[in-house]
Each structure stands twice: as structure tokens, then as C-alpha cells.
Design a protein around this motif. Sequence first.
Motif, PDB file in Angstrom:
ATOM      1  N   ILE A   1       0.829  -1.286  -0.041  1.00 51.59           N
ATOM      2  CA  ILE A   1      -0.165   0.008   0.019  1.00 51.59           C
ATOM      3  C   ILE A   1       0.845   1.312   0.007  1.00 51.59           C
ATOM      4  CG2 ILE A   1      -1.654   1.351   1.249  1.00 51.59           C
ATOM      5  CD1 ILE A   1      -2.854  -1.356   2.095  1.00 51.59           C
ATOM      6  N   MET A   2       1.875   1.160   0.843  1.00 57.04           N
ATOM      7  CA  MET A   2       2.827   2.467   0.746  1.00 57.04           C
ATOM      8  C   MET A   2       3.687   2.864  -0.378  1.00 57.04           C
ATOM      9  SD  MET A   2       2.842   3.655   3.802  1.00 57.04           S
ATOM     10  CE  MET A   2       1.692   3.086   5.188  1.00 57.04           C
ATOM     11  N   VAL A   3       3.887   1.775  -1.300  1.00 59.09           N
ATOM     12  CA  VAL A   3       4.672   1.794  -2.287  1.00 59.09           C
ATOM     13  C   VAL A   3       3.600   2.296  -3.361  1.00 59.09           C
ATOM     14  CG1 VAL A   3       5.611   0.359  -4.419  1.00 59.09           C
ATOM     15  CG2 VAL A   3       6.308   0.119  -2.157  1.00 59.09           C
ATOM     16  N   ASN A   4       2.305   1.495  -3.511  1.00 58.59           N
ATOM     17  CA  ASN A   4       1.369   2.073  -4.401  1.00 58.59           C
ATOM     18  C   ASN A   4       0.877   3.644  -4.418  1.00 58.59           C
ATOM     19  OD1 ASN A   4       1.164  -0.376  -5.733  1.00 58.59           O
ATOM     20  ND2 ASN A   4      -0.339  -1.160  -4.545  1.00 58.59           N
ATOM     21  N   GLU A   5       0.735   3.969  -3.194  1.00 57.11           N
ATOM     22  CA  GLU A   5       0.247   5.323  -2.651  1.00 57.11           C
ATOM     23  C   GLU A   5       1.623   6.393  -3.073  1.00 57.11           C
ATOM     24  OE1 GLU A   5      -2.561   6.534  -1.466  1.00 57.11           O
ATOM     25  OE2 GLU A   5      -3.012   4.705  -2.323  1.00 57.11           O
ATOM     26  N   SER A   6       2.904   5.954  -2.921  1.00 55.88           N
ATOM     27  CA  SER A   6       3.885   6.808  -3.214  1.00 55.88           C
ATOM     28  C   SER A   6       4.018   6.876  -4.697  1.00 55.88           C
ATOM     29  CB  SER A   6       5.235   6.124  -2.768  1.00 55.88           C
ATOM     30  OG  SER A   6       5.453   6.107  -1.391  1.00 55.88           O
ATOM     31  N   LEU A   7       3.754   5.697  -5.616  1.00 61.66           N
ATOM     32  CA  LEU A   7       3.612   5.858  -7.154  1.00 61.66           C
ATOM     33  C   LEU A   7       2.516   6.804  -7.413  1.00 61.66           C
ATOM     34  CD1 LEU A   7       4.711   2.329  -7.906  1.00 61.66           C
ATOM     35  CD2 LEU A   7       6.095   4.142  -7.970  1.00 61.66           C
TER      36      LEU A   7
ATOM     37  N   ARG B   1       2.837  10.102  -9.669  1.00 57.30           N
ATOM     38  CA  ARG B   1       2.155  10.343 -10.804  1.00 57.30           C
ATOM     39  C   ARG B   1       1.431  11.694 -10.741  1.00 57.30           C
ATOM     40  NH1 ARG B   1       1.703   4.626 -11.078  1.00 57.30           N
ATOM     41  NH2 ARG B   1      -0.157   4.747  -9.587  1.00 57.30           N
ATOM     42  N   SER B   2       0.643  12.018  -9.614  1.00 52.72           N
ATOM     43  CA  SER B   2       0.022  13.163  -9.575  1.00 52.72           C
ATOM     44  C   SER B   2       0.605  14.396  -9.578  1.00 52.72           C
ATOM     45  CB  SER B   2      -0.812  13.009  -8.090  1.00 52.72           C
ATOM     46  OG  SER B   2      -0.069  13.423  -7.006  1.00 52.72           O
TER      47      SER B   2
ATOM     48  N   ILE C   1      14.567  10.535 -10.606  1.00 55.36           N
ATOM     49  CA  ILE C   1      13.347  10.073 -10.215  1.00 55.36           C
ATOM     50  C   ILE C   1      12.709   8.947 -10.871  1.00 55.36           C
ATOM     51  CG2 ILE C   1      11.528  11.654 -11.076  1.00 55.36           C
ATOM     52  CD1 ILE C   1      10.185  11.613  -8.743  1.00 55.36           C
ATOM     53  N   GLY C   2      12.790   8.908 -12.132  1.00 51.16           N
ATOM     54  CA  GLY C   2      12.367   7.870 -12.904  1.00 51.16           C
ATOM     55  C   GLY C   2      13.190   6.531 -12.961  1.00 51.16           C
ATOM     56  N   VAL C   3      14.474   6.649 -12.908  1.00 50.03           N
ATOM     57  CA  VAL C   3      15.235   5.657 -12.723  1.00 50.03           C
ATOM     58  C   VAL C   3      15.198   5.116 -11.236  1.00 50.03           C
ATOM     59  CG1 VAL C   3      18.094   5.326 -12.518  1.00 50.03           C
ATOM     60  CG2 VAL C   3      16.897   6.554 -14.418  1.00 50.03           C
ATOM     61  N   ARG C   4      15.356   5.996 -10.426  1.00 47.30           N
ATOM     62  CA  ARG C   4      15.076   5.458  -8.851  1.00 47.30           C
ATOM     63  C   ARG C   4      14.042   4.679  -8.770  1.00 47.30           C
ATOM     64  NH1 ARG C   4      14.832  10.227  -6.272  1.00 47.30           N
ATOM     65  NH2 ARG C   4      12.668  10.188  -6.292  1.00 47.30           N
TER      66      ARG C   4
ATOM     67  N   LYS D   1       3.486  -1.988 -16.086  1.00 44.38           N
ATOM     68  CA  LYS D   1       2.209  -2.080 -15.707  1.00 44.38           C
ATOM     69  C   LYS D   1       1.728  -1.042 -14.576  1.00 44.38           C
ATOM     70  CE  LYS D   1      -2.048  -4.667 -15.063  1.00 44.38           C
ATOM     71  NZ  LYS D   1      -2.695  -5.845 -14.612  1.00 44.38           N
ATOM     72  N   MET D   2       2.613  -1.146 -13.664  1.00 41.69           N
ATOM     73  CA  MET D   2       2.229  -0.156 -12.529  1.00 41.69           C
ATOM     74  C   MET D   2       2.691   1.208 -13.033  1.00 41.69           C
ATOM     75  SD  MET D   2       4.556  -2.219  -9.500  1.00 41.69           S
ATOM     76  CE  MET D   2       4.060  -1.554  -8.102  1.00 41.69           C
ATOM     77  N   LEU D   3       3.490   1.614 -13.834  1.00 40.50           N
ATOM     78  CA  LEU D   3       4.136   2.655 -14.081  1.00 40.50           C
ATOM     79  C   LEU D   3       3.633   3.287 -15.463  1.00 40.50           C
ATOM     80  CD1 LEU D   3       7.780   2.788 -12.986  1.00 40.50           C
ATOM     81  CD2 LEU D   3       5.953   3.465 -11.896  1.00 40.50           C
TER      82      LEU D   3
END
Length: 178
Positions: free
Chosen positions: A69-75, A79-80, A120-123, A141-143
Motif C-alpha cells: 500500500i505504501m509503495v502504491n500510494e508513493s507511486l 504520478r499526481s 526520479i524515474g530511474v530511482r 504495468k504499474m508505471l
Amino acid sequence: MIALLKNQERKAQSDVYQLYAPKMLSVCRRYIRDTHKAEHVMVGAFVKVFQQISSFENKGSFEGWIRRIMVNESLSFLRSEKAVFFIDDLPYLEVHSEEERYDTDFTLEEMEGFIDQLPIGVRTVFNLFVIEGHKHAEIAKMLGIQEGTSKSQLAHARKILQKQLLTKNKGTWRNGVK
């Protein structure tokens, strides 16, 4: 504890937050450089944890579920903010031979600092692949990127980190000679 969380017990929520917040802030910080923004995302992600606790099925670890959940919220945050961008080419980076050796006496903080300096994208791809263990197809898929883009960003991360290690070593470990 899970049963108490499912009953929306505030004490259980507080206990879970106190127990996992330091680790989860670290997870969010891997993706979001600004500590205040990472804290904001983490708190919001904990709200989601408590709202979605009924979907936790006791399969796998509870900490792992929270971490996802933390990773998904960070992503989602990245994105936002339209903060994720990817590098097409890094012509200034040199590829070094496999025979070169690196000083491995880096502290965890130094290694985290090297990773934190990645674009940021690389990281983001590096963290998802190396730290979180996702496959390139999952990352794509995630990104919302191509699988090849994920692979190229990981290659860029490796090149950048290699250059950082060499720079940090100031050439003290070259070709097996100290």
C-alpha cells in the motif's frame, strides 16, 4: 490485532501505526525525496490500510501488505505530481570493465544516499526491481511504461551507481589494486 483493526479499534490502529511507521516512512522516502511529502503520503497510506483492512486475507505477511500500500500510494503521489520522468540516453556515463573492483565498505546511509541521488524515474524503477522484487512486466504495468523502458531505466541506474561508486572510491580500487 487484525481482528481489532477490522473492528476499527483506535488503540489497535495507533499501535500498528507506532510499530510500522518508521519502516514505512523509509519505504515512502525511497520514492519521494522530500521527507515532509513522504510523511504526508505515509499517513494517507495508513488511512488506506485502516480503511481497507477487511481486504487483508491473512495470506502473506501483514507488514508486506502494508508495504505494498505504501509503495502504491508513493507511486500515485509521483504520478499526481507528474514527477516521474525517464531518461532516454545518458551519453556521459562510461561502462567499466567487470574486472574493476569497488570498495564495499560503504555505510547503509551512503548507499541510500547514492540511490536517493538517482533521477526520479530511474530511482523508481530501481527501487521496484531491486528493493521490492518486481519483474519488469509488473513495473511497466504499474508505471504505465513499456517493459523495455523499465529495463533501460534499471541499466541507467546501474551505470549511475557504478559511476558514483568509482567517484567515491577516487580510484583507490582499480583492477584489483588498492
